[in-house]
Design a protein around this motif. Structure first.
Motif, PDB file in Angstrom:
ATOM      1  N   LYS A  28       0.842  -1.191   0.000  1.00 40.10           N
ATOM      2  CA  LYS A  28       0.000   0.000   0.000  1.00 40.10           C
ATOM      3  C   LYS A  28       0.880   1.243   0.000  1.00 40.10           C
ATOM      4  O   LYS A  28       1.810   1.358   0.809  1.00 40.10           O
ATOM      5  CB  LYS A  28      -0.924   0.015   1.215  1.00 40.10           C
ATOM      6  CG  LYS A  28      -1.963   1.123   1.176  1.00 40.10           C
ATOM      7  CD  LYS A  28      -2.969   0.977   2.313  1.00 40.10           C
ATOM      8  CE  LYS A  28      -4.056   2.030   2.210  1.00 40.10           C
ATOM      9  NZ  LYS A  28      -5.070   1.899   3.290  1.00 40.10           N
TER      10      LYS A  28
ATOM     11  N   HIS B  73      -3.466  10.424  -2.687  1.00 42.49           N
ATOM     12  CA  HIS B  73      -3.513   9.287  -3.607  1.00 42.49           C
ATOM     13  C   HIS B  73      -3.160   8.025  -2.832  1.00 42.49           C
ATOM     14  O   HIS B  73      -2.187   7.982  -2.070  1.00 42.49           O
ATOM     15  CB  HIS B  73      -2.530   9.458  -4.763  1.00 42.49           C
ATOM     16  CG  HIS B  73      -2.439   8.234  -5.643  1.00 42.49           C
ATOM     17  ND1 HIS B  73      -3.402   7.915  -6.565  1.00 42.49           N
ATOM     18  CD2 HIS B  73      -1.506   7.244  -5.701  1.00 42.49           C
ATOM     19  CE1 HIS B  73      -3.071   6.788  -7.177  1.00 42.49           C
ATOM     20  NE2 HIS B  73      -1.922   6.357  -6.670  1.00 42.49           N
TER      21      HIS B  73
ATOM     22  N   SER C  95      -2.675   3.775  -3.347  1.00 44.54           N
ATOM     23  CA  SER C  95      -2.560   2.605  -4.210  1.00 44.54           C
ATOM     24  C   SER C  95      -2.482   1.378  -3.308  1.00 44.54           C
ATOM     25  O   SER C  95      -1.645   1.319  -2.405  1.00 44.54           O
ATOM     26  CB  SER C  95      -1.302   2.701  -5.082  1.00 44.54           C
ATOM     27  OG  SER C  95      -1.112   1.519  -5.818  1.00 44.54           O
ATOM     28  N   TYR C  96      -3.372   0.391  -3.555  1.00 39.48           N
ATOM     29  CA  TYR C  96      -3.475  -0.750  -2.646  1.00 39.48           C
ATOM     30  C   TYR C  96      -3.563  -2.030  -3.462  1.00 39.48           C
ATOM     31  O   TYR C  96      -4.433  -2.187  -4.313  1.00 39.48           O
ATOM     32  CB  TYR C  96      -4.717  -0.581  -1.776  1.00 39.48           C
ATOM     33  CG  TYR C  96      -4.854  -1.548  -0.622  1.00 39.48           C
ATOM     34  CD1 TYR C  96      -3.757  -2.258  -0.120  1.00 39.48           C
ATOM     35  CD2 TYR C  96      -6.083  -1.738   0.002  1.00 39.48           C
ATOM     36  CE1 TYR C  96      -3.892  -3.128   0.944  1.00 39.48           C
ATOM     37  CE2 TYR C  96      -6.234  -2.601   1.075  1.00 39.48           C
ATOM     38  CZ  TYR C  96      -5.132  -3.302   1.546  1.00 39.48           C
ATOM     39  OH  TYR C  96      -5.261  -4.167   2.610  1.00 39.48           O
ATOM     40  N   GLN C  97      -2.609  -2.953  -3.213  1.00 41.45           N
ATOM     41  CA  GLN C  97      -2.602  -4.254  -3.894  1.00 41.45           C
ATOM     42  C   GLN C  97      -2.524  -5.383  -2.869  1.00 41.45           C
ATOM     43  O   GLN C  97      -1.810  -5.272  -1.874  1.00 41.45           O
ATOM     44  CB  GLN C  97      -1.417  -4.383  -4.858  1.00 41.45           C
ATOM     45  CG  GLN C  97      -1.465  -3.471  -6.069  1.00 41.45           C
ATOM     46  CD  GLN C  97      -0.857  -2.117  -5.798  1.00 41.45           C
ATOM     47  OE1 GLN C  97       0.107  -2.004  -5.034  1.00 41.45           O
ATOM     48  NE2 GLN C  97      -1.390  -1.085  -6.416  1.00 41.45           N
TER      49      GLN C  97
ATOM     50  N   ASP D 212      -6.341  -4.812  -6.679  1.00 41.21           N
ATOM     51  CA  ASP D 212      -5.519  -3.728  -7.216  1.00 41.21           C
ATOM     52  C   ASP D 212      -6.412  -2.494  -7.331  1.00 41.21           C
ATOM     53  O   ASP D 212      -7.201  -2.380  -8.260  1.00 41.21           O
ATOM     54  CB  ASP D 212      -4.933  -4.099  -8.573  1.00 41.21           C
ATOM     55  CG  ASP D 212      -3.903  -3.081  -9.063  1.00 41.21           C
ATOM     56  OD1 ASP D 212      -3.761  -2.025  -8.407  1.00 41.21           O
ATOM     57  OD2 ASP D 212      -3.256  -3.341 -10.090  1.00 41.21           O
ATOM     58  N   ARG D 213      -6.317  -1.596  -6.350  1.00 41.68           N
ATOM     59  CA  ARG D 213      -7.184  -0.422  -6.312  1.00 41.68           C
ATOM     60  C   ARG D 213      -6.352   0.856  -6.265  1.00 41.68           C
ATOM     61  O   ARG D 213      -5.301   0.911  -5.617  1.00 41.68           O
ATOM     62  CB  ARG D 213      -8.095  -0.460  -5.082  1.00 41.68           C
ATOM     63  CG  ARG D 213      -9.073  -1.627  -5.071  1.00 41.68           C
ATOM     64  CD  ARG D 213     -10.071  -1.529  -6.232  1.00 41.68           C
ATOM     65  NE  ARG D 213     -10.890  -2.722  -6.326  1.00 41.68           N
ATOM     66  CZ  ARG D 213     -12.018  -2.913  -5.651  1.00 41.68           C
ATOM     67  NH1 ARG D 213     -12.447  -1.987  -4.816  1.00 41.68           N
ATOM     68  NH2 ARG D 213     -12.700  -4.021  -5.813  1.00 41.68           N
ATOM     69  N   GLN D 214      -6.872   1.866  -6.924  1.00 40.35           N
ATOM     70  CA  GLN D 214      -6.271   3.191  -6.914  1.00 40.35           C
ATOM     71  C   GLN D 214      -7.352   4.180  -6.467  1.00 40.35           C
ATOM     72  O   GLN D 214      -8.481   4.149  -6.968  1.00 40.35           O
ATOM     73  CB  GLN D 214      -5.766   3.590  -8.303  1.00 40.35           C
ATOM     74  CG  GLN D 214      -4.867   2.555  -8.968  1.00 40.35           C
ATOM     75  CD  GLN D 214      -3.512   2.448  -8.322  1.00 40.35           C
ATOM     76  OE1 GLN D 214      -2.923   3.452  -7.931  1.00 40.35           O
ATOM     77  NE2 GLN D 214      -2.990   1.220  -8.212  1.00 40.35           N
ATOM     78  N   TYR D 215      -7.001   5.047  -5.537  1.00 41.64           N
ATOM     79  CA  TYR D 215      -7.945   6.051  -5.051  1.00 41.64           C
ATOM     80  C   TYR D 215      -7.298   7.427  -5.139  1.00 41.64           C
ATOM     81  O   TYR D 215      -6.122   7.605  -4.769  1.00 41.64           O
ATOM     82  CB  TYR D 215      -8.335   5.780  -3.601  1.00 41.64           C
ATOM     83  CG  TYR D 215      -9.016   4.455  -3.375  1.00 41.64           C
ATOM     84  CD1 TYR D 215     -10.391   4.313  -3.529  1.00 41.64           C
ATOM     85  CD2 TYR D 215      -8.280   3.329  -3.000  1.00 41.64           C
ATOM     86  CE1 TYR D 215     -11.024   3.092  -3.311  1.00 41.64           C
ATOM     87  CE2 TYR D 215      -8.898   2.108  -2.782  1.00 41.64           C
ATOM     88  CZ  TYR D 215     -10.271   1.994  -2.937  1.00 41.64           C
ATOM     89  OH  TYR D 215     -10.881   0.781  -2.724  1.00 41.64           O
ATOM     90  N   ASP D 216      -8.063   8.387  -5.617  1.00 37.24           N
ATOM     91  CA  ASP D 216      -7.614   9.781  -5.669  1.00 37.24           C
ATOM     92  C   ASP D 216      -8.659  10.635  -4.970  1.00 37.24           C
ATOM     93  O   ASP D 216      -9.823  10.679  -5.395  1.00 37.24           O
ATOM     94  CB  ASP D 216      -7.425  10.238  -7.113  1.00 37.24           C
ATOM     95  CG  ASP D 216      -6.240   9.558  -7.778  1.00 37.24           C
ATOM     96  OD1 ASP D 216      -5.103  10.003  -7.545  1.00 37.24           O
ATOM     97  OD2 ASP D 216      -6.469   8.579  -8.518  1.00 37.24           O
TER      98      ASP D 216
ATOM     99  N   GLU E 250     -10.626   5.366   1.998  1.00 40.88           N
ATOM    100  CA  GLU E 250     -10.697   4.089   1.298  1.00 40.88           C
ATOM    101  C   GLU E 250     -11.116   2.973   2.255  1.00 40.88           C
ATOM    102  O   GLU E 250     -10.954   3.096   3.474  1.00 40.88           O
ATOM    103  CB  GLU E 250      -9.351   3.764   0.665  1.00 40.88           C
ATOM    104  CG  GLU E 250      -8.242   3.358   1.623  1.00 40.88           C
ATOM    105  CD  GLU E 250      -7.564   4.522   2.322  1.00 40.88           C
ATOM    106  OE1 GLU E 250      -6.564   4.282   3.035  1.00 40.88           O
ATOM    107  OE2 GLU E 250      -8.023   5.678   2.175  1.00 40.88           O
TER     108      GLU E 250
END
Length: 746
Positions: free
Chosen positions: A403, A430, A432-434, A454-458, A486
């Motif tokens: 993360k 931002h 990023s979480y995998q 696999d998630r991306q949050y902004d 998130e």
């Protein structure tokens, strides 16, 4: 003449020491300047000084030392405030409270909460705590959805000292702490540290805790520069107490009953597994550089690294062996002992630049970048009904997580006209979480489910507000803020276990705050109105997952609205009365309940507006203290109204025999009394005291879990019922108990 010269030299030395102390203090405060609120910030917050911390710091965890603040409720699994403890603010659970130390994120990157049990006696190394309620100011780390807890570690002062803190009392509780500081050496260097041992047998059966920790920091101070290296750790060994007990079990076995680790031995007797424990070690390193550039500018840069390793061990009864990747000719189920392990690294950088014109403008720009790498895996220690050898390293799941969390913020506070200040705060974050590997869940074909993500949050989190000085001592403010957050690892994992699983969504909060403050020499009054509107708020459901952790779910529409009142009155020297009250509504809109029909099919019913779980409507706090010379007496009173343990709106459910089981945390009023006396014998300063907790022997619970079923009655109404697996359990707290304490400072 000689006497006069000596007096002048002593005066000059004293002045220089005071100047050095002020310089080192200011340089160390730069660590939190950019993330703390001030009197010009249009938000609700409370400050806790080092002196206030030490008055209540006798071994309990940090949440217990904040329980008298507005809108705060706390819980303790062991019933004594030592071990696994939690804090809620405005009804918001710990996974939605941002926590930093020296501006550095402390929340676990995946669970989003801070496990205070891993940081035993941190309070003994704190300079101050600020709790911002609501969204708060932009900060580093996890999103703040109910509060921000901003901690600053102890300053290295100009003067040396050595101190010993001791405590002992009920339920085998004890604390031994040694603290020291060299003061400033050669006008530039300083070393300060602590070594602690805390233990308790717990009020709840077998709910013991053994906490060992240290804190060490060294710093270099020049005229405008501070470089400080800080390291601290915590090692904990606690017996599980998070399954709680039902009312029936309490009546049958007593309020201290603990079902964790219970099994039936080979002779048919009830037994308890001795090693049903949680074991963890957490190590923190921080390298901090604070710089006064000139009278207007200062900067802060900090590198950090945290290593965590640990596991918890459980005796589990009648487990399906295929869920552990095993089969046996002796049967498909067996008792077994499992370990759930994890190891993780968390590291990054935070930085800020702060400007103060000392006239009309203050501004901050800052941010951070943080990376988390974690391994999660499960192993079997022993299986009762099993044929053949068991691999001692037999794993039944393994998952790796990465993360990355980065943010940048800018803040500006400008005096538009005399007495009127405008505040603007903008943050971009931002995430990023995998995750990759296997889960603990299996599908209908008995196949292990993968846990790949696999998630991306902004997120853009703006905040703005005004403060206005109506007259000397009178101030009003208003602000509006937006925050996002998130889902946590548990949110993703728990949804996999649901038959009607949906994808967890990020949360959004719109927070409107308006307040009034009045301040004179002997009286401070404050009032704050808040209206927090959520989209997809994660709210605790009352249920616990297979690991014993609380389950949360998205609720599409919900809100928290309330009035917070606070007063600090000093009618004459020695007497002080600090009181606060929160009156709130915490509601879910259009709450959907899953109804089980007569043919065992399911349908959904809109229950309308319901109470949010673990969110009391009334919270009251009172601290009345009197001090005369070295004697100090303090009476602390906390009242919390009843709390729903589900979001269904039902206070109870029907058992199969027609009786009802109450599914509420009852209202509680708890009083603690502390009496201490401070005196000196030559140079040492000694404080001796005793604290009597729960002096009126209140029977109360601070936490619990609940799950219930719903069906239609003959008249078409909806009722809650057992259905064979509903439950309500409660975390009982200790009756009247005592703790003697002593502190000696050289």
């Amino acid at each position: 003449m000689t006497t006069m010269l000596a007096a002048l030299a002593a005066t000059s030395m004293t002045a220089q020491q005071a100047e050095d102390s002020l310089l080192t203090h200011d340089l160390q405060e730069v660590q939190v300047v950019s993330t703390r609120a001030t009197k010009k910030t249009p938000m609700a917050f409370s400050n806790v000084t080092q002196e206030e911390i030490r008055r209540v710091n006798h071994g309990k965890d940090v949440p217990q030392m904040m329980q008298m603040l507005p809108s705060v409720t706390t819980s303790s699994d062991a019933g004594t405030g030592i071990g696994y403890t939690g804090i809620h603010v405005r009804g918001t659970d710990p996974t939605r409270i941002n926590i930093t130390t020296n501006g550095i994120p402390m929340n676990d990157a995946e669970s989003a909460q801070l496990y205070w049990v891993n940081m035993g006696d941190l309070a003994s190394s704190l300079q101050s705590i600020q709790v911002q309620r609501g969204v708060g100011t932009s900060t580093n780390g996890a999103g703040a959805f109910g509060a921000t807890v901003n901690m600053l570690t102890e300053n290295i002062g100009a003067k040396p000292y050595t101190a010993i803190d001791l405590a002992a009392g009920s339920y085998g509780t004890h604390k031994e702490t040694v603290r020291f500081s060299t003061g400033l050496l050669g006008d530039h260097w300083g070393l300060q540290g602590r070594l602690s041992d805390i233990g308790s047998d717990g009020y709840i059966d077998r709910a013991s805790a053994r906490l060992n920790s240290y804190f060490l920091q060294t710093g270099y101070f020049a005229d405008n520069t501070m470089v400080k290296f800080v390291t601290f750790n915590g090692t904990e060994h606690t017996y599980h107490a998070w399954d709680y007990a039902s009312r029936n079990d309490m009546q049958r076995y007593g309020r201290t009953y603990n079902p964790c680790g219970q099994y039936t031995d080979a002779d048919g007797n009830t037994a308890y597994y001795k090693n049903q424990t949680d074991n963890y070690h957490q190590q923190h390193y921080q390298l901090i550089w604070n710089q006064h550039v000139n009278r207007q500018w200062n900067t802060n840069v900090a590198l950090h690294y945290t290593r965590g390793d640990g596991y918890y061990e459980q005796y589990k009864t009648s487990q399906k062996l295929y869920k552990y990747l095993l089969s046996s000719v002796l049967g498909s189920k067996s008792d077994l002992i499992r370990q759930k392990r994890m190891g993780n690294d968390f590291y990054g950088i935070v930085a800020s630049a702060n400007y103060d014109s000392h006239k009309r403008l203050q501004a901050n720009i800052g941010g951070g970048w943080n990376k988390y790498d974690g391994d999660h895996f499960g192993r079997l220690v022993w299986v009762r009904e099993f044929s053949g050898p068991l691999n001692p390293d037999h794993e039944y799941y393994r998952n790796k997580a990465k993360k990355t969390d980065g943010n940048i913020y800018g803040k500006l506070n400008y005096e538009l006209t005399k007495g009127l200040n405008a505040y603007v705060d903008m943050q971009y974050r931002h995430v990023s979480y995998q995750m990759s590997g296997t889960s603990q869940e299996f599908d209908d074909n008995d196949q292990q489910r993968p846990l790949n993500l696999d998630r991306q949050y902004d997120f853009f989190n703006p905040k703005a507000g005004l403060t206005y000085d109506l007259a000397p001592g009178h101030k009003v403010y208003a602000s509006y803020a937006i925050a996002h957050k998130e889902p946590t690892r548990n949110d993703f994992e728990d949804m996999m276990a649901e038959t009607d699983a949906v994808d967890p969504q990020a949360e959004r909060l719109n927070d409107l705050e308006m307040g009034y403050n009045f301040e004179t020499k002997n009286l401070t009054l404050g009032a704050n109105i808040y209206y927090m509107v959520y989209d997809n708020q994660f709210v605790l459901t009352g249920a616990q997952d297979s690991n014993g952790e609380m389950v949360a779910r998205n609720i599409k529409d919900s809100y928290r609205a309330g009035l917070e009142l606070a007063a600090d009155w000093k009618p004459f020297d020695g007497l002080r009365w600090n009181i606060n009250a929160t009156f709130s509504q915490n509601r879910a809109k259009n709450m959907l309940l899953t109804v089980i029909n007569d043919d065992w099919s399911q349908s959904y019913v809109n229950a309308g507006t319901t109470h949010l779980a673990y969110s009391p409507d009334i919270i009251l706090g009172s601290t009345l203290s009197y001090e005369y010379k070295g004697l100090r007496a303090t009476l602390m009173t906390k009242h919390v109204s009843e709390q729903y343990m589900t979001n269904s709106g039902f206070k109870a459910y029907k058992e199969d025999d027609g009786t009802e089981t109450r599914a509420m945390l009852d209202a509680m009023t708890v009083n603690d009394l502390d009496i201490s006396y401070t005196f000196s014998i030559g140079h040492p300063v000694i404080t001796l005291g005793v604290t009597v907790y729960n002096i009126f022997n209140e029977r109360y619970e601070t936490n619990g879990s609940c799950s219930m079923n719903f069906r239609r009655t003959a008249s078409g109404d909806i009722e809650a019922y057992n259905g064979g697996w509903a439950w309500a359990t409660f975390s009982a707290q200790a009756p009247i108990n005592f703790l003697a304490h002593a502190s000696i400072t050289f």
